[in-house]
Design a protein around this motif. Structure first.
Motif, PDB file in Angstrom:
ATOM      1  N   ALA A   5       0.822  -1.204   0.000  1.00  0.00           N
ATOM      2  CA  ALA A   5       0.000   0.000   0.000  1.00  0.00           C
ATOM      3  C   ALA A   5       0.853   1.250   0.000  1.00  0.00           C
ATOM      4  O   ALA A   5       0.486   2.245  -0.600  1.00  0.00           O
ATOM      5  CB  ALA A   5      -0.928  -0.013   1.214  1.00  0.00           C
ATOM      6  N   TYR A   6       1.968   1.221   0.697  1.00  0.00           N
ATOM      7  CA  TYR A   6       2.812   2.414   0.698  1.00  0.00           C
ATOM      8  C   TYR A   6       4.193   2.100   0.134  1.00  0.00           C
ATOM      9  O   TYR A   6       5.209   2.618   0.571  1.00  0.00           O
ATOM     10  CB  TYR A   6       2.932   3.016   2.103  1.00  0.00           C
ATOM     11  CG  TYR A   6       3.183   2.024   3.219  1.00  0.00           C
ATOM     12  CD1 TYR A   6       2.118   1.450   3.879  1.00  0.00           C
ATOM     13  CD2 TYR A   6       4.462   1.676   3.605  1.00  0.00           C
ATOM     14  CE1 TYR A   6       2.335   0.536   4.904  1.00  0.00           C
ATOM     15  CE2 TYR A   6       4.684   0.781   4.632  1.00  0.00           C
ATOM     16  CZ  TYR A   6       3.624   0.209   5.273  1.00  0.00           C
ATOM     17  OH  TYR A   6       3.814  -0.700   6.273  1.00  0.00           O
ATOM     18  N   GLY A   7       4.210   1.225  -0.853  1.00  0.00           N
ATOM     19  CA  GLY A   7       5.467   0.934  -1.528  1.00  0.00           C
ATOM     20  C   GLY A   7       5.846   2.081  -2.436  1.00  0.00           C
ATOM     21  O   GLY A   7       4.996   2.644  -3.114  1.00  0.00           O
ATOM     22  N   GLY A   8       7.119   2.428  -2.483  1.00  0.00           N
ATOM     23  CA  GLY A   8       7.564   3.483  -3.372  1.00  0.00           C
ATOM     24  C   GLY A   8       7.772   2.942  -4.772  1.00  0.00           C
ATOM     25  O   GLY A   8       7.497   1.781  -5.066  1.00  0.00           O
ATOM     26  N   GLY A   9       8.272   3.785  -5.664  1.00  0.00           N
ATOM     27  CA  GLY A   9       8.565   3.349  -7.011  1.00  0.00           C
ATOM     28  C   GLY A   9       9.607   2.255  -6.990  1.00  0.00           C
ATOM     29  O   GLY A   9      10.445   2.173  -6.084  1.00  0.00           O
ATOM     30  N   ASN A  10       9.594   1.377  -7.991  1.00  0.00           N
ATOM     31  CA  ASN A  10      10.519   0.256  -8.105  1.00  0.00           C
ATOM     32  C   ASN A  10      10.350  -0.753  -6.980  1.00  0.00           C
ATOM     33  O   ASN A  10      11.231  -1.553  -6.705  1.00  0.00           O
ATOM     34  CB  ASN A  10      11.985   0.734  -8.141  1.00  0.00           C
ATOM     35  CG  ASN A  10      12.239   1.709  -9.264  1.00  0.00           C
ATOM     36  OD1 ASN A  10      11.810   1.483 -10.387  1.00  0.00           O
ATOM     37  ND2 ASN A  10      12.913   2.803  -8.958  1.00  0.00           N
ATOM     38  N   GLY A  11       9.198  -0.705  -6.293  1.00  0.00           N
ATOM     39  CA  GLY A  11       8.884  -1.716  -5.302  1.00  0.00           C
ATOM     40  C   GLY A  11       9.607  -1.543  -3.982  1.00  0.00           C
ATOM     41  O   GLY A  11       9.584  -2.434  -3.134  1.00  0.00           O
ATOM     42  N   VAL A  12      10.317  -0.440  -3.767  1.00  0.00           N
ATOM     43  CA  VAL A  12      11.044  -0.216  -2.519  1.00  0.00           C
ATOM     44  C   VAL A  12      10.094   0.321  -1.471  1.00  0.00           C
ATOM     45  O   VAL A  12       9.429   1.336  -1.679  1.00  0.00           O
ATOM     46  CB  VAL A  12      12.206   0.782  -2.736  1.00  0.00           C
ATOM     47  CG1 VAL A  12      12.941   1.015  -1.433  1.00  0.00           C
ATOM     48  CG2 VAL A  12      13.151   0.253  -3.804  1.00  0.00           C
ATOM     49  N   ALA A  13      10.012  -0.345  -0.340  1.00  0.00           N
ATOM     50  CA  ALA A  13       9.083   0.072   0.703  1.00  0.00           C
ATOM     51  C   ALA A  13       9.559   1.361   1.350  1.00  0.00           C
ATOM     52  O   ALA A  13      10.750   1.569   1.585  1.00  0.00           O
ATOM     53  CB  ALA A  13       8.957  -1.023   1.758  1.00  0.00           C
ATOM     54  N   ALA A  14       8.610   2.232   1.635  1.00  0.00           N
ATOM     55  CA  ALA A  14       8.915   3.496   2.294  1.00  0.00           C
ATOM     56  C   ALA A  14       8.394   3.453   3.716  1.00  0.00           C
ATOM     57  O   ALA A  14       7.502   2.669   4.036  1.00  0.00           O
ATOM     58  CB  ALA A  14       8.259   4.645   1.529  1.00  0.00           C
ATOM     59  N   PRO A  15       8.927   4.268   4.615  1.00  0.00           N
ATOM     60  CA  PRO A  15       8.392   4.327   5.966  1.00  0.00           C
ATOM     61  C   PRO A  15       6.913   4.659   5.942  1.00  0.00           C
ATOM     62  O   PRO A  15       6.433   5.366   5.057  1.00  0.00           O
ATOM     63  CB  PRO A  15       9.212   5.465   6.615  1.00  0.00           C
ATOM     64  CG  PRO A  15      10.467   5.518   5.801  1.00  0.00           C
ATOM     65  CD  PRO A  15      10.077   5.171   4.409  1.00  0.00           C
ATOM     66  N   ALA A  16       6.191   4.167   6.941  1.00  0.00           N
ATOM     67  CA  ALA A  16       4.737   4.294   6.951  1.00  0.00           C
ATOM     68  C   ALA A  16       4.279   5.739   6.866  1.00  0.00           C
ATOM     69  O   ALA A  16       3.284   6.042   6.222  1.00  0.00           O
ATOM     70  CB  ALA A  16       4.170   3.632   8.209  1.00  0.00           C
ATOM     71  N   ALA A  17       4.987   6.641   7.545  1.00  0.00           N
ATOM     72  CA  ALA A  17       4.536   8.022   7.597  1.00  0.00           C
ATOM     73  C   ALA A  17       5.035   8.845   6.409  1.00  0.00           C
ATOM     74  O   ALA A  17       4.624   9.971   6.236  1.00  0.00           O
ATOM     75  CB  ALA A  17       4.987   8.666   8.909  1.00  0.00           C
ATOM     76  N   ALA A  18       5.949   8.268   5.611  1.00  0.00           N
ATOM     77  CA  ALA A  18       6.529   9.020   4.502  1.00  0.00           C
ATOM     78  C   ALA A  18       5.641   8.909   3.266  1.00  0.00           C
ATOM     79  O   ALA A  18       4.817   8.018   3.142  1.00  0.00           O
ATOM     80  CB  ALA A  18       7.935   8.509   4.202  1.00  0.00           C
ATOM     81  N   MET A  19       5.848   9.838   2.349  1.00  0.00           N
ATOM     82  CA  MET A  19       5.099   9.808   1.104  1.00  0.00           C
ATOM     83  C   MET A  19       5.801   8.894   0.112  1.00  0.00           C
ATOM     84  O   MET A  19       6.993   9.058  -0.154  1.00  0.00           O
ATOM     85  CB  MET A  19       4.981  11.214   0.521  1.00  0.00           C
ATOM     86  CG  MET A  19       4.150  11.271  -0.757  1.00  0.00           C
ATOM     87  SD  MET A  19       4.092  12.919  -1.509  1.00  0.00           S
ATOM     88  CE  MET A  19       3.275  13.865  -0.215  1.00  0.00           C
ATOM     89  N   PRO A  20       5.094   7.916  -0.453  1.00  0.00           N
ATOM     90  CA  PRO A  20       5.728   7.045  -1.448  1.00  0.00           C
ATOM     91  C   PRO A  20       6.153   7.842  -2.668  1.00  0.00           C
ATOM     92  O   PRO A  20       5.561   8.877  -2.992  1.00  0.00           O
ATOM     93  CB  PRO A  20       4.630   6.032  -1.776  1.00  0.00           C
ATOM     94  CG  PRO A  20       3.353   6.700  -1.394  1.00  0.00           C
ATOM     95  CD  PRO A  20       3.685   7.566  -0.225  1.00  0.00           C
ATOM     96  N   GLY A  21       7.157   7.353  -3.365  1.00  0.00           N
ATOM     97  CA  GLY A  21       7.699   8.085  -4.493  1.00  0.00           C
ATOM     98  C   GLY A  21       6.685   8.371  -5.578  1.00  0.00           C
ATOM     99  O   GLY A  21       6.660   9.467  -6.136  1.00  0.00           O
ATOM    100  N   TRP A  22       5.813   7.396  -5.882  1.00  0.00           N
ATOM    101  CA  TRP A  22       4.852   7.609  -6.969  1.00  0.00           C
ATOM    102  C   TRP A  22       3.851   8.694  -6.620  1.00  0.00           C
ATOM    103  O   TRP A  22       3.439   9.470  -7.487  1.00  0.00           O
ATOM    104  CB  TRP A  22       4.134   6.308  -7.317  1.00  0.00           C
ATOM    105  CG  TRP A  22       3.188   5.777  -6.266  1.00  0.00           C
ATOM    106  CD1 TRP A  22       3.447   4.799  -5.355  1.00  0.00           C
ATOM    107  CD2 TRP A  22       1.834   6.193  -6.031  1.00  0.00           C
ATOM    108  NE1 TRP A  22       2.342   4.586  -4.560  1.00  0.00           N
ATOM    109  CE2 TRP A  22       1.341   5.418  -4.955  1.00  0.00           C
ATOM    110  CE3 TRP A  22       1.002   7.138  -6.622  1.00  0.00           C
ATOM    111  CZ2 TRP A  22       0.049   5.573  -4.453  1.00  0.00           C
ATOM    112  CZ3 TRP A  22      -0.291   7.293  -6.126  1.00  0.00           C
ATOM    113  CH2 TRP A  22      -0.752   6.513  -5.057  1.00  0.00           C
ATOM    114  N   LEU A  23       3.448   8.785  -5.341  1.00  0.00           N
ATOM    115  CA  LEU A  23       2.476   9.795  -4.946  1.00  0.00           C
ATOM    116  C   LEU A  23       3.085  11.184  -4.975  1.00  0.00           C
ATOM    117  O   LEU A  23       2.479  12.139  -5.483  1.00  0.00           O
ATOM    118  CB  LEU A  23       1.928   9.480  -3.550  1.00  0.00           C
ATOM    119  CG  LEU A  23       0.900  10.455  -2.986  1.00  0.00           C
ATOM    120  CD1 LEU A  23      -0.303  10.581  -3.917  1.00  0.00           C
ATOM    121  CD2 LEU A  23       0.437  10.012  -1.591  1.00  0.00           C
ATOM    122  N   GLY A  24       4.294  11.318  -4.452  1.00  0.00           N
ATOM    123  CA  GLY A  24       4.973  12.601  -4.499  1.00  0.00           C
ATOM    124  C   GLY A  24       5.204  13.058  -5.922  1.00  0.00           C
ATOM    125  O   GLY A  24       5.025  14.235  -6.258  1.00  0.00           O
ATOM    126  N   GLY A  25       5.593  12.118  -6.787  1.00  0.00           N
ATOM    127  CA  GLY A  25       5.819  12.468  -8.176  1.00  0.00           C
ATOM    128  C   GLY A  25       4.543  12.866  -8.892  1.00  0.00           C
ATOM    129  O   GLY A  25       4.537  13.801  -9.702  1.00  0.00           O
TER     130      GLY A  25
END
Length: 241
Positions: A5-25
């Motif tokens: 649910a909060y995986g960043g781009g390229n499948g790298v998991a981001a911290p729960a409170a951080a914004m995933p890369g795809w959403l920020g982009g």
């Protein structure tokens, strides 16, 4: 295969409170500018967002992202919008005011510019103070994300696991290159979506769809109507001078 649910781009998991890369982009990227890699090609505007690479690409670039989930961005009156059906597979869009444009429900990615700040009472966006209809709290996806972050809440609570097959490259193989996939710049076609329909309740009598113009309303409809209502054989003389 679905991503966290909060995986960043390229499948790298981001911290729960951080914004995933795809959403920020998605909320920060610039769309509908010429693609540098295909500057000599026609219709090279960047109107696709790669959820893996977290960047905007043009239709000519899509072939180089065959296994990546891709999201189509559309344009309405110089603002970037995404179909609500697509965006709801990625993130909770509740209380973001949707609009119906060309029979498609869309959500604005960024706040729409305002000529002057709102003064007075009424329902407004909790982030940018734009006037909204009840019961919505945000005018755009960006405003909702900013509000969640400012409150210190966990973004993972509004992010969804999604199936990459829903955003696969074959969905873009028939993407129109002549600009006909863009939304018309006609203010008569935009209206806030029906509240009960958006919240899953019973739809209104007309299904929340925009009212269609009556058929026959073309050039000079009143003149045509007046001519058709004339009695046959009744002379119409000009008034005496």
């Amino acid at each position: 295969m679905g991503r966290g649910a909060y995986g960043g781009g390229n499948g790298v998991a981001a911290p729960a409170a951080a914004m995933p890369g795809w959403l920020g982009g998605l909320v920060e990227e610039t769309f509908f500018v010429g693609c540098g890699a295909h500057e000599s090609r026609k219709k090279n505007e960047k109107n696709i967002f790669c959820l893996d690479c977290c960047t905007s690409i043009c239709p000519h670039c899509a072939a180089a992202h065959p296994s990546h989930p891709l999201l189509q961005v559309r344009r309405y009156v110089y603002n970037d919008v995404v179909r609500l059906d697509d965006l709801e597979k990625l993130i909770d869009c509740s209380y973001v005011q949707p609009y119906t444009i060309n029979s498609a429900k869309v959500v604005f990615l960024k706040p729409r510019p305002q000529s002057r700040p709102f003064k007075g009472s009424g329902n407004i966006c909790l982030t940018c103070d734009r006037i909204l209809q009840e019961p919505f709290h945000f005018c755009s996806l960006s405003c909702k994300v900013d509000h969640v972050l400012l409150r210190g809440d966990d973004l993972s609570s509004i992010l969804f696991r999604f199936s990459e097959s829903d955003f696969a490259f074959p969905h873009f193989e028939n993407l129109r290159m002549d600009g006909s996939d863009l939304l018309e710049d006609d203010d008569d076609l935009i209206a806030p979506e029906d509240v009960t329909q958006h919240r899953g309740g019973s739809a209104s009598s007309n299904g929340g769809a925009p009212k269609k113009k009556k058929s026959g309303a073309g050039f000079f409809p009143q003149i045509v109507l007046s001519l058709s209502n004339r009695r046959k054989g009744a002379p119409h003389r000009s008034p005496l001078s």
